[in-house]
Design an enzyme around this catalytic site. Structure first.
Site, mmCIF file in Angstrom:
data_model
loop_
_atom_site.group_PDB
_atom_site.id
_atom_site.type_symbol
_atom_site.label_atom_id
_atom_site.label_comp_id
_atom_site.label_asym_id
_atom_site.label_seq_id
_atom_site.Cartn_x
_atom_site.Cartn_y
_atom_site.Cartn_z
ATOM 1 N N LYS B 80 0.855 -1.158 -0.425
ATOM 2 C CA LYS B 80 0.153 -0.055 0.596
ATOM 3 C C LYS B 80 1.242 1.236 -0.337
ATOM 4 O O LYS B 80 2.025 1.649 0.963
ATOM 5 C CB LYS B 80 -0.642 0.056 1.050
ATOM 6 C CG LYS B 80 -1.726 0.988 1.212
ATOM 7 C CD LYS B 80 -2.427 1.052 2.642
ATOM 8 C CE LYS B 80 -3.824 1.873 2.369
ATOM 9 N NZ LYS B 80 -4.970 2.007 3.662
ATOM 10 N N SER B 155 -9.999 1.547 2.103
ATOM 11 C CA SER B 155 -8.803 2.553 1.295
ATOM 12 C C SER B 155 -7.711 1.746 0.799
ATOM 13 O O SER B 155 -7.179 2.464 -0.206
ATOM 14 C CB SER B 155 -7.689 3.115 2.180
ATOM 15 O OG SER B 155 -7.870 3.018 3.677
ATOM 16 N N SER B 179 -10.246 -0.461 6.360
ATOM 17 C CA SER B 179 -9.493 -0.063 5.174
ATOM 18 C C SER B 179 -8.428 -1.732 5.464
ATOM 19 O O SER B 179 -8.544 -1.830 3.481
ATOM 20 C CB SER B 179 -8.552 1.149 5.250
ATOM 21 O OG SER B 179 -9.034 1.790 5.394
#
Lengths: 98, 474
Positions: B80, B155, B179
């Site tokens: 990420k 996210s 997320s």
């Protein structure tokens, strides 16, 4: 209802310059979100202890030992700073004459 | 060589040992899958072929020298883009950090490298992890591989897409209020939000420090477990990380006698019918395999979302003060110091980020602190006690990950609250610091994945993996 002036004031506190229609948009949205947050007031929590963290039952201690900082890492970090000179980070003047 | 989409960690390990393929071939296969699918999916903000091939060569050299290969040798992994990888751009999905090069590795990334993983790139996310769809990424959203007209969740949306589409085998995400779990559910993969403190946050770009946790996304439960074991543990550089030994024991007897709590509050109004059906049939399956279903109550659930957003915004407003145009990347130069701050932040930050920083600033300001932040922290105590009571009656709790199926782009962007409600079943877990896993449990009539969430007491990830394996084998 939160006023346009309040939105501008919060933006100033948060060091954000708002642009275009942002003041008007945030005024409406903040009112909606703050109204939603009012649910928190419906519960009597006067006798409840606040919880700040989930893992910190006790402080995390370590020996106070100085460690040399890698000069290579320092160089990399400096290169990502907005401005530097002679091994110093350069920032605009904090106290101005204006 | 077979498509890496078909390979599990165990098969990769065996294949490398037996010389069926090399780590370099595995890396090339992942990079080719990325090149083929990125125009359609946009899971990555940065692809790192040089780094990937260098790490792969290390593994091949080790093998050639006859050394024992580390546990993730040759396994391609996405990271990420809120987690630092040395020498690679790290933007957190924000214009504010465009061009910023990470000076060092996050601890979790250093552990991945040590374990022999091949880092193939940085995955897309909502700006500074604020969002549930990747629509808040300053560099454009990712697309759900099951239906490219639908969001992948967020996210950590890019991390979920990359794994689901076979662009890589594993990925790292981070979970502040759902997320990891929610995009995993939307993309039909496994996602674990570990116990707070079990994985170091050093090198993770902070959203809300008392809630953030790095964790794995994978196609199988076992792969997620292996990644978790590789990154878990105490780190001197994160004072909130906890000294513990992660267990990799499978529960004896599978689900026999396991008490599975079903929180009534997680099956209430607003839950999509198809999501409910898929989760209920997974629960039935668990019961058939010997689990005992018990109804439990988490009575303060209706207050969780508001408490969560007050805490999230307050902590975010403090954490994001460091993006001032001076410290990281190149900002705007004003006539004065303050003007530079105002201009840099006004231009560099996106709408949702500004919204949260400002509301957090408001909630923490004099006269409002007690009404918002303090109250939210007290409700956090009550939610935590709800879970503790539920765990007296049950070993794990199971329910839906999100009330919704993956939604269309633009469907929930009109009002911020519409997006916040997507997290309603995931945020209580972060507030209480518990571990929870998202498991694929079926498809909707239109071919969209549904995820079930299992929640365990602190540091009992092993129970979640046991449940996961039982679901997977159904």
């Amino acid at each position: 209802m939160i006023s346009k002036e309040q939105v501008q004031h919060i933006a100033q506190l948060a060091r954000i310059k708002l642009q275009g229609k942002e003041v008007e948009c945030f005024q409406v949205e903040f009112a909606q979100i703050l109204e939603y947050f009012e649910v928190l007031g419906k519960l009597d929590v006067s006798q409840v202890q606040p919880m700040t963290h989930t893992s910190a039952k006790e402080n995390s201690w370590r020996e106070d030992i100085g460690e040399p900082f890698s000069s290579e890492l320092r160089k990399k970090m400096f290169s990502q700073f907005s401005s530097s000179a002679d091994n110093f980070l350069k920032v605009p003047r904090v106290f101005s004459h204006e | 060589m077979s498509d890496i989409k078909e390979l599990t960690l165990q098969q990769i390990r065996a294949g490398l040992q037996e010389g069926q393929f090399s780590a370099t071939e595995l890396a090339e296969s992942s990079l080719a899958a990325i090149e083929r699918q990125e125009p359609k999916l946009h899971a990555f903000l940065e692809v790192t072929p040089e780094l990937a091939l260098r790490l792969a060569k290390n593994v091949d050299d080790k093998k050639a020298r006859g050394e024992i290969l580390p546990p993730l040798a040759g396994v391609s992994c996405g990271v990420k883009d809120s987690i630092l990888v040395e020498g690679v751009p790290c933007t957190a999905g924000s214009r504010m950090l465009e061009g910023y090069l990470a000076p060092e590795d996050a601890t979790a990334v250093a552990n991945l490298k040590k374990a022999g993983a091949i880092l193939v790139g940085k995955t897309n996310l909502d700006e500074f992890s604020m969002g549930a769809s990747t629509e808040n990424s300053a560099f454009g959203p990712s697309r759900n591989p099951h239906d490219t007209e639908k969001v992948p969740g967020g996210s950590s949306g890019g991390s979920a897409v990359a794994v689901a589409s076979g662009e890589c085998v594993l990925s790292l995400g981070a979970d502040t209020g759902g997320s990891i779990r929610q995009p995993a559910a939307f993309c039909g993969v496994v996602g674990l939000k570990p116990t707070y403190g079990s994985v170091s946050r050093y090198g993770l770009i902070a959203l809300a420090s008392s809630l953030d946790q790095i964790g794995p996304l994978a196609r199988t439960v076992e792969d997620a477990e292996e990644l978790f074991l590789a990154i878990a543990g105490k780190d001197e550089r994160d004072a909130t990380s906890v000294d513990f030994v992660a267990q990799n024991r499978d529960r004896e007897g599978g689900l026999k006698g396991l008490r599975v709590g079903v929180p009534a509050e997680y099956f209430g109004e607003g839950l999509d019918k198809e999501v409910e059906q898929a989760v209920r049939s997974a629960l039935e399956h668990m019961e058939k395999n010997g689990a005992k279903l018990v109804e439990v109550h988490l009575p303060h659930t209706p207050y969780a979302l508001a408490a969560y957003y007050v805490i999230n915004m307050s902590e975010a407003s403090a954490n994001l003060a460091r993006y001032d145009g001076l410290r990281y990347g190149k900002g705007k130069k004003g006539r004065t110091l303050e003007e530079g701050y105002l201009e840099s932040r006004g231009e560099g930050l996106g709408e949702e980020v500004k919204r949260r920083i400002m509301l957090g600033t408001y909630a923490l300001s004099a006269g409002y602190h007690d009404a918002y932040y303090l109250k939210a922290q007290k409700i956090r105590t009550l939610l935590s006690q709800d879970f503790a009571k539920a765990f007296e009656k049950a070993d794990v709790l199971c329910g839906p990950v999100s009330p919704f199926l993956p939604f269309a782009f633009g469907e929930r962007t009109k009002s911020p609250l519409e997006m916040y409600i997507v997290d309603v079943y995931t945020v209580p877990v972060n507030l209480a610091g518990l571990p929870a896993i998202s498991l694929p449990v079926g498809m909707s009539g239109t071919g969209l994945p549904v995820g079930m969430q299992a929640i365990a007491p602190p540091f009992r990830e092993d129970l979640l993996f046991s449940v996961g394996r039982a679901i997977e084998n159904s």
